[in-house]
Motif scaffolding. Structure first.
Motif, PDB file in Angstrom:
ATOM      1  N   GLY A  25       0.819  -1.209   0.000  1.00  0.00           N
ATOM      2  CA  GLY A  25       0.000   0.000   0.000  1.00  0.00           C
ATOM      3  C   GLY A  25       0.849   1.254   0.000  1.00  0.00           C
ATOM      4  N   GLY A  26       0.208   2.404   0.212  1.00  0.00           N
ATOM      5  CA  GLY A  26       0.942   3.658   0.286  1.00  0.00           C
ATOM      6  C   GLY A  26       1.214   4.306  -1.050  1.00  0.00           C
ATOM      7  N   GLY A  27       0.367   4.081  -2.032  1.00  0.00           N
ATOM      8  CA  GLY A  27       0.524   4.779  -3.292  1.00  0.00           C
ATOM      9  C   GLY A  27       0.792   3.859  -4.466  1.00  0.00           C
ATOM     10  N   TYR A  28       1.248   4.472  -5.579  1.00  0.00           N
ATOM     11  CA  TYR A  28       1.432   3.761  -6.836  1.00  0.00           C
ATOM     12  C   TYR A  28       2.875   3.861  -7.311  1.00  0.00           C
ATOM     13  CZ  TYR A  28      -3.685   3.783  -7.105  1.00  0.00           C
ATOM     14  OH  TYR A  28      -5.013   3.616  -6.841  1.00  0.00           O
ATOM     15  N   LEU A  29       3.243   2.968  -8.206  1.00  0.00           N
ATOM     16  CA  LEU A  29       4.587   2.932  -8.781  1.00  0.00           C
ATOM     17  C   LEU A  29       4.529   3.205 -10.277  1.00  0.00           C
ATOM     18  CD1 LEU A  29       5.924  -0.312  -7.041  1.00  0.00           C
ATOM     19  CD2 LEU A  29       6.544   2.041  -6.456  1.00  0.00           C
ATOM     20  N   GLY A  30       5.648   3.672 -10.817  1.00  0.00           N
ATOM     21  CA  GLY A  30       5.745   3.830 -12.256  1.00  0.00           C
ATOM     22  C   GLY A  30       5.531   5.261 -12.709  1.00  0.00           C
ATOM     23  N   PRO A  31       5.863   5.547 -13.978  1.00  0.00           N
ATOM     24  CA  PRO A  31       5.709   6.903 -14.524  1.00  0.00           C
ATOM     25  C   PRO A  31       4.249   7.334 -14.541  1.00  0.00           C
ATOM     26  CG  PRO A  31       6.122   5.326 -16.280  1.00  0.00           C
ATOM     27  CD  PRO A  31       6.350   4.587 -14.998  1.00  0.00           C
ATOM     28  N   GLN A  32       4.041   8.640 -14.509  1.00  0.00           N
ATOM     29  CA  GLN A  32       2.698   9.204 -14.430  1.00  0.00           C
ATOM     30  C   GLN A  32       2.350   9.959 -15.705  1.00  0.00           C
ATOM     31  OE1 GLN A  32       4.128  11.001 -10.505  1.00  0.00           O
ATOM     32  NE2 GLN A  32       1.901  11.037 -10.230  1.00  0.00           N
ATOM     33  N   ALA A  33       1.110   9.831 -16.137  1.00  0.00           N
ATOM     34  CA  ALA A  33       0.615  10.689 -17.212  1.00  0.00           C
ATOM     35  C   ALA A  33       0.644  12.130 -16.708  1.00  0.00           C
ATOM     36  CB  ALA A  33      -0.812  10.294 -17.591  1.00  0.00           C
ATOM     37  N   GLU A  34       0.985  13.048 -17.583  1.00  0.00           N
ATOM     38  CA  GLU A  34       1.075  14.449 -17.201  1.00  0.00           C
ATOM     39  C   GLU A  34       0.221  15.311 -18.122  1.00  0.00           C
ATOM     40  OE1 GLU A  34       4.939  16.063 -16.360  1.00  0.00           O
ATOM     41  OE2 GLU A  34       5.817  14.064 -16.103  1.00  0.00           O
ATOM     42  N   TYR A  35      -0.370  16.350 -17.545  1.00  0.00           N
ATOM     43  CA  TYR A  35      -1.191  17.295 -18.289  1.00  0.00           C
ATOM     44  C   TYR A  35      -0.582  18.679 -18.053  1.00  0.00           C
ATOM     45  CZ  TYR A  35      -4.012  13.148 -18.014  1.00  0.00           C
ATOM     46  OH  TYR A  35      -4.425  11.834 -18.082  1.00  0.00           O
TER      47      TYR A  35
END
Length: 382
Positions: free
Chosen positions: A226-236
């Motif tokens: 838990g505690g969030g997500y891993l990996g690159p994020q889509a950006e706007y």
């Protein structure tokens, strides 16, 4: 959750609007009904519209004052109008729905403009007793009203019945005694509408990163333990952008300061309202209006995305009645509010006293004058 669809609401088959839609789809999905309601100005032929699109719109007794499937009557719709629009978190068929997005579209008597405002889903309210669902009444967050009202002993929850209790609760909060129409919209349909239009152009007010999606649209992985997500994020990125269906859905659901939305759920409400205007503007663009195939896909996607009740008038009746409204004549409103408690002691939101003055202006048909005196109620881009 099975929702009756087709003419008459019963006997026309059923479509599982909410089944299989993931829990994370917490987003305002009222865009479809706004498009359907404001489509009359660009489509011609009332009878053609009625037969071609009306059958795809789900019916439901959202206000509890008529049997679902009662024959609709044609009438001359006149303002002022108040339309309640609700996007729900679908979850599992056996789980009572929560109203994650609650908006009211107020149309003054002139029927040539509209005021669109959101109510915080975490607003602390008094939910009235509702014998139909054996609910005794109590204090809770506004979005819970739909959950309490939808419960049917021995059956899957009924979203239409939940809407009825939510409408009663919103009436208590705003003093609007009667809504002229209402709709429940689903997440899957929202994405289809955007993609049917070929995407939507809008201005991104600030850099925002996605909590849940990678740049290619796939879901980010949960961090082990838990505690969030891993990996690159889509950006706007700030500035003009062209968003496809998954990007639009992802952008308007971001609400965390760490992702670039400093005002949390109020920022998300603002992004949702901004996108409604951009989407309506796109629907009236030459790219859509002059392309019969694209226009057909867009309106069909909108129709298949909603459960509508016009209290005796069809969605096409409303579309034609509101044909004078365009994206630039819809004023988006920010109601003043604040949190109750902080951190682990957070209990929800409350509206400041001037919000009640705005509701009074709606009831007394003085919104134009109120907005001149309170320009801070106009939703800003940042």
């Amino acid at each position: 959750m099975e929702i009756p669809v087709g003419k008459g609401g019963t006997g026309g088959g059923k479509r599982s609007f909410w089944r299989g839609v993931p829990r994370w789809a917490r987003v305002c999905t009222v865009f479809g009904v706004v498009l359907m309601l404001l489509s009359g100005g660009v489509l011609v032929g009332y009878e053609t519209l009625l037969h071609r699109y009306e059958g795809s719109v789900g019916k439901g007794d959202l206000f509890g004052d008529q049997a679902a499937g009662a024959k609709e009557r044609k009438s001359n719709i006149k303002g002022p109008l108040n339309i309640l629009l609700v996007g729900i978190d679908p979850r599992k068929p056996e789980t009572p729905p929560l109203a994650d997005s609650i908006m009211v579209l107020h149309v003054p008597a002139g029927m040539d403009r509209g005021y669109l405002f959101s109510l915080p889903r975490d607003l602390r309210v008094e939910i009235p007793a509702f014998p139909k669902a054996n609910y005794p009444g109590g204090t809770d967050k506004l979005n819970a009203a739909m959950s309490y009202g939808s419960r049917v002993p021995g059956q899957n929850p009924d979203a239409a019945r939940g809407f009825e209790l939510l409408a009663k609760t919103v009436s208590q909060v705003t003093g609007i005694q009667r809504f002229d129409a209402g709709a429940i919209i689903n997440f899957t349909g929202f994405k289809k509408i955007v993609d049917a239009m070929g995407g939507v152009d809008m201005y991104i007010e600030r850099d925002v990163k996605s909590e849940h999606r990678r740049p290619d649209g796939t879901m980010r992985e949960l961090r082990p333990g838990g505690g969030g997500y891993l990996g690159p994020q889509a950006e706007y990125k700030k500035g003009e952008a062209h968003l496809n269906g998954w990007q639009a859905l992802d952008y308007v659901r971001q609400r965390y300061p760490k992702n670039g939305v400093p005002d949390a759920d109020y920022g998300r409400q603002r992004h949702q309202q901004q996108f409604i205007k951009a989407m309506v503007g796109q629907a009236f663009s030459a790219d859509v209006v002059t392309n019969p195939i694209k226009l057909d896909k867009v309106v069909r996607a909108a129709g298949q995305s909603l459960i509508f009740n016009g209290r005796g008038n069809s969605v096409v009746d409303f579309a034609l009645a509101l044909k004078g409204i365009r994206a630039d004549s819809i004023e988006t409103i920010k109601l003043p509010g604040e949190g109750i408690g902080t951190g682990s002691a957070y209990r929800g939101e409350r509206l400041l006293p001037t919000a009640q003055d705005f509701f009074t202006a709606i009831r007394t048909e003085r919104v134009d004058a109120f907005m001149l005196e309170h320009p801070d109620f106009k939703q800003k881009n940042s």
